[in-house]
Enzyme design. Structure first.
Site, PDB file in Angstrom:
ATOM      1  N   LYS A  35       0.849  -1.202   0.000  1.00 24.78           N
ATOM      2  CA  LYS A  35       0.000   0.000   0.000  1.00 24.78           C
ATOM      3  C   LYS A  35       0.884   1.252   0.000  1.00 24.78           C
ATOM      4  O   LYS A  35       2.086   1.173   0.297  1.00 24.78           O
ATOM      5  CB  LYS A  35      -0.917  -0.031   1.230  1.00 24.78           C
ATOM      6  CG  LYS A  35      -0.177   0.013   2.567  1.00 24.78           C
ATOM      7  CD  LYS A  35      -1.101  -0.359   3.728  1.00 24.78           C
ATOM      8  CE  LYS A  35      -0.360  -0.291   5.046  1.00 24.78           C
ATOM      9  NZ  LYS A  35      -1.143  -0.897   6.150  1.00 24.78           N
ATOM     10  N   ARG A 130     -10.628  -0.081  14.565  1.00 27.37           N
ATOM     11  CA  ARG A 130     -10.337   0.805  13.437  1.00 27.37           C
ATOM     12  C   ARG A 130     -11.124   0.342  12.218  1.00 27.37           C
ATOM     13  O   ARG A 130     -11.807   1.120  11.581  1.00 27.37           O
ATOM     14  CB  ARG A 130      -8.830   0.792  13.155  1.00 27.37           C
ATOM     15  CG  ARG A 130      -8.404   1.735  12.061  1.00 27.37           C
ATOM     16  CD  ARG A 130      -6.922   1.664  11.802  1.00 27.37           C
ATOM     17  NE  ARG A 130      -6.504   0.379  11.221  1.00 27.37           N
ATOM     18  CZ  ARG A 130      -5.299   0.171  10.685  1.00 27.37           C
ATOM     19  NH1 ARG A 130      -4.409   1.145  10.663  1.00 27.37           N
ATOM     20  NH2 ARG A 130      -4.986  -1.001  10.183  1.00 27.37           N
ATOM     21  N   TYR A 244      16.749  30.255   8.605  1.00 29.09           N
ATOM     22  CA  TYR A 244      15.611  31.006   9.131  1.00 29.09           C
ATOM     23  C   TYR A 244      15.712  31.171  10.649  1.00 29.09           C
ATOM     24  O   TYR A 244      16.206  30.279  11.355  1.00 29.09           O
ATOM     25  CB  TYR A 244      14.304  30.269   8.819  1.00 29.09           C
ATOM     26  CG  TYR A 244      13.838  30.442   7.393  1.00 29.09           C
ATOM     27  CD1 TYR A 244      13.526  31.716   6.882  1.00 29.09           C
ATOM     28  CD2 TYR A 244      13.686  29.349   6.561  1.00 29.09           C
ATOM     29  CE1 TYR A 244      13.080  31.871   5.579  1.00 29.09           C
ATOM     30  CE2 TYR A 244      13.231  29.492   5.255  1.00 29.09           C
ATOM     31  CZ  TYR A 244      12.930  30.761   4.771  1.00 29.09           C
ATOM     32  OH  TYR A 244      12.497  30.908   3.485  1.00 29.09           O
ATOM     33  N   MET A 292      12.054  24.601   3.368  1.00 28.45           N
ATOM     34  CA  MET A 292      11.187  23.827   2.479  1.00 28.45           C
ATOM     35  C   MET A 292      11.999  22.965   1.514  1.00 28.45           C
ATOM     36  O   MET A 292      11.675  21.798   1.289  1.00 28.45           O
ATOM     37  CB  MET A 292      10.266  24.763   1.690  1.00 28.45           C
ATOM     38  CG  MET A 292       9.251  24.029   0.837  1.00 28.45           C
ATOM     39  SD  MET A 292       8.241  25.133  -0.180  1.00 28.45           S
ATOM     40  CE  MET A 292       7.336  26.044   1.058  1.00 28.45           C
TER      41      MET A 292
HETATM   42  C1  LIG Z   1      -0.351  -1.790   6.926  1.00 29.59           C
HETATM   43  C2  LIG Z   1      -0.946  -3.090   7.292  1.00 29.59           C
HETATM   44  C3  LIG Z   1      -0.168  -4.249   7.334  1.00 29.59           C
HETATM   45  C4  LIG Z   1       1.342  -4.214   7.249  1.00 29.59           C
HETATM   46  O1  LIG Z   1       1.813  -3.766   8.500  1.00 29.59           O
HETATM   47  P1  LIG Z   1       3.365  -3.637   8.873  1.00 29.59           P
HETATM   48  O2  LIG Z   1       3.357  -3.211  10.287  1.00 29.59           O
HETATM   49  O3  LIG Z   1       3.895  -2.570   7.960  1.00 29.59           O
HETATM   50  O4  LIG Z   1       4.007  -4.941   8.642  1.00 29.59           O
HETATM   51  C5  LIG Z   1      -0.804  -5.465   7.509  1.00 29.59           C
HETATM   52  N1  LIG Z   1      -2.145  -5.523   7.695  1.00 29.59           N
HETATM   53  C6  LIG Z   1      -2.944  -4.428   7.699  1.00 29.59           C
HETATM   54  C7  LIG Z   1      -4.391  -4.571   7.937  1.00 29.59           C
HETATM   55  C8  LIG Z   1      -2.368  -3.172   7.524  1.00 29.59           C
HETATM   56  O5  LIG Z   1      -3.127  -2.084   7.567  1.00 29.59           O
END
Ligand SMILES: *Cc1c(COP(=O)(O)O)cnc(C)c1O
Length: 350
Positions: A35, A130, A244, A292
């Site tokens: 992701k 969540r 700055y 920046m």
């Molecule tokens: C992001 C995520 C993972 C991976 O988690 P890591 O801590 O990066 O290994 C696995 N399962 C779900 C549901 C996630 O949101």
């Protein structure tokens, strides 16, 4: 010119994935979570390398990410969508064979009505609060849903990087109570859960951060080097300031290098006056505020003028930089900006 060069070691990524794969029994499959553009490192190259290393299951957050990944990987690998089946995603999920992890009664209804017979998983909430179905809701529909044969029953641990937290065993017990004996493949653990031990592995694990070289996978190989070009150097006399808000004042003649990246590139202002950049093995303190697009560093002690200085590399990894900035490695990685030139190396040259 790019603001810096981000070198991503694909061999290290694959080695980390293999090491996490070996941490569970051979009967347990190891997915890869890609992701957020593979945690900022570039999903196209990363996912292809992991597929070559043997990964057959990939997880993304949103259907759009899954669609892009399907173009890259082609037919075959499982691509699971953690946000489930959202309104408007039906065509994408159906046409590109994405597997939504359904999180609610609404999503279950949407999926079974619009894509009957198409694969899906169910995400259960076991205490993180969540995402996923609450136990009561699950109990109400489990009978109907199980008839449609989910691909996977999954949940997510809230504090798997805290091995002593009581919530880990509570979530494990809850997950077992909700899924034991159903005969459907199960998945509970991300990187942290893999390291908690085999009780947590079930049929499929879902590591992300450990693949990318981050904590809590302490034995991970480092994956990224970030090298920032020197734009200009100058001598600063005692009493003069740098940057700055008069953020740093010289007490001795100081050779200052101005580097071509800043907080717009994901190098947090919280690093101001605290981080270190590196000329090979030689540390150079960051001077004053991170701007920046620029960072100043003290190079008085260097024998030669450097072309570039490293802010991520063998001496300072993503978790080190995160600790200085008061955040976590995940945020450092996913903040690495689009202005860097991304280079993909194989270990030998990294
Ligand atoms: C992001 C995520 C993972 C991976 O988690 P890591 O801590 O990066 O290994 C696995 N399962 C779900 C549901 C996630 O949101």
């Amino acid at each position: 010119m790019a603001t810096g060069t981000l070198t991503i070691d694909l061999d290290a990524i694959c080695a980390n994935w293999r090491a996490l794969d070996r941490a569970s029994a051979t009967s347990v499959q190891t997915a890869a979570v890609v992701k957020a553009d593979a945690y900022g490192l570039g999903a196209p190259r990363v996912a292809k390398a992991l597929a070559q290393a043997g990964a057959r299951n990939f997880f993304v957050a949103a259907a759009e990410e899954g669609a892009a990944l399907r173009q890259i990987l082609g037919p075959g690998p499982d691509i699971s969508v953690l946000s489930g089946h959202m309104p408007g995603d039906t065509d994408m999920i159906g046409d590109l064979d994405l597997v939504p992890m359904l999180n609610s009664l609404d999503q279950i209804t949407r999926h079974l009505e619009t894509l009957p017979g198409k694969p899906f998983g169910i995400q259960l909430d076991t205490g993180m609060n969540r995402l996923g179905m609450e136990p009561d809701d699950w109990a109400a529909v489990a009978g109907i849903v199980l008839e449609a044969r989910p691909h996977l029953l999954m949940s997510h641990l809230a504090c798997s990087d805290m091995p002593d937290a009581a919530l880990n065993t509570q979530q494990l017990d809850t997950f077992r109570a909700l899924t034991d004996g159903l005969g459907i493949p199960r998945s509970l653990s991300a990187t942290g859960g893999i390291l908690l031990g085999s009780d947590y592995h079930f049929d499929l694990t879902r590591p992300g951060i450990g693949v990318y070289g981050g904590q809590p996978f302490a034995n991970a190989r480092k994956v990224v080097t970030l090298s920032l070009p020197v734009i200009q150097t100058r001598m600063v006399e005692p009493g003069e300031y740098v940057g700055y808000a008069m953020g740093w004042q010289a007490t001795a003649p100081t050779h200052v290098a101005t580097l071509a990246a800043g907080y717009a590139d994901g190098l947090s202002r919280a690093l101001s006056g605290k981080a270190t950049v590196w000329a090979g093995d030689t540390p150079c303190p960051v001077l004053g505020r991170v701007s920046m697009d620029m960072i100043a560093a003290d190079i008085t002690h260097l024998a030669e003028l450097p072309d570039a200085l490293d802010i991520l590399g063998p001496h300072q990894g993503v978790d080190d930089l995160a600790a200085i900035a008061g955040t976590i490695g995940y945020e450092v990685l996913t903040s690495l900006g689009p202005r860097y030139a991304r280079r993909y190396s194989t270990g030998a040259t990294a």
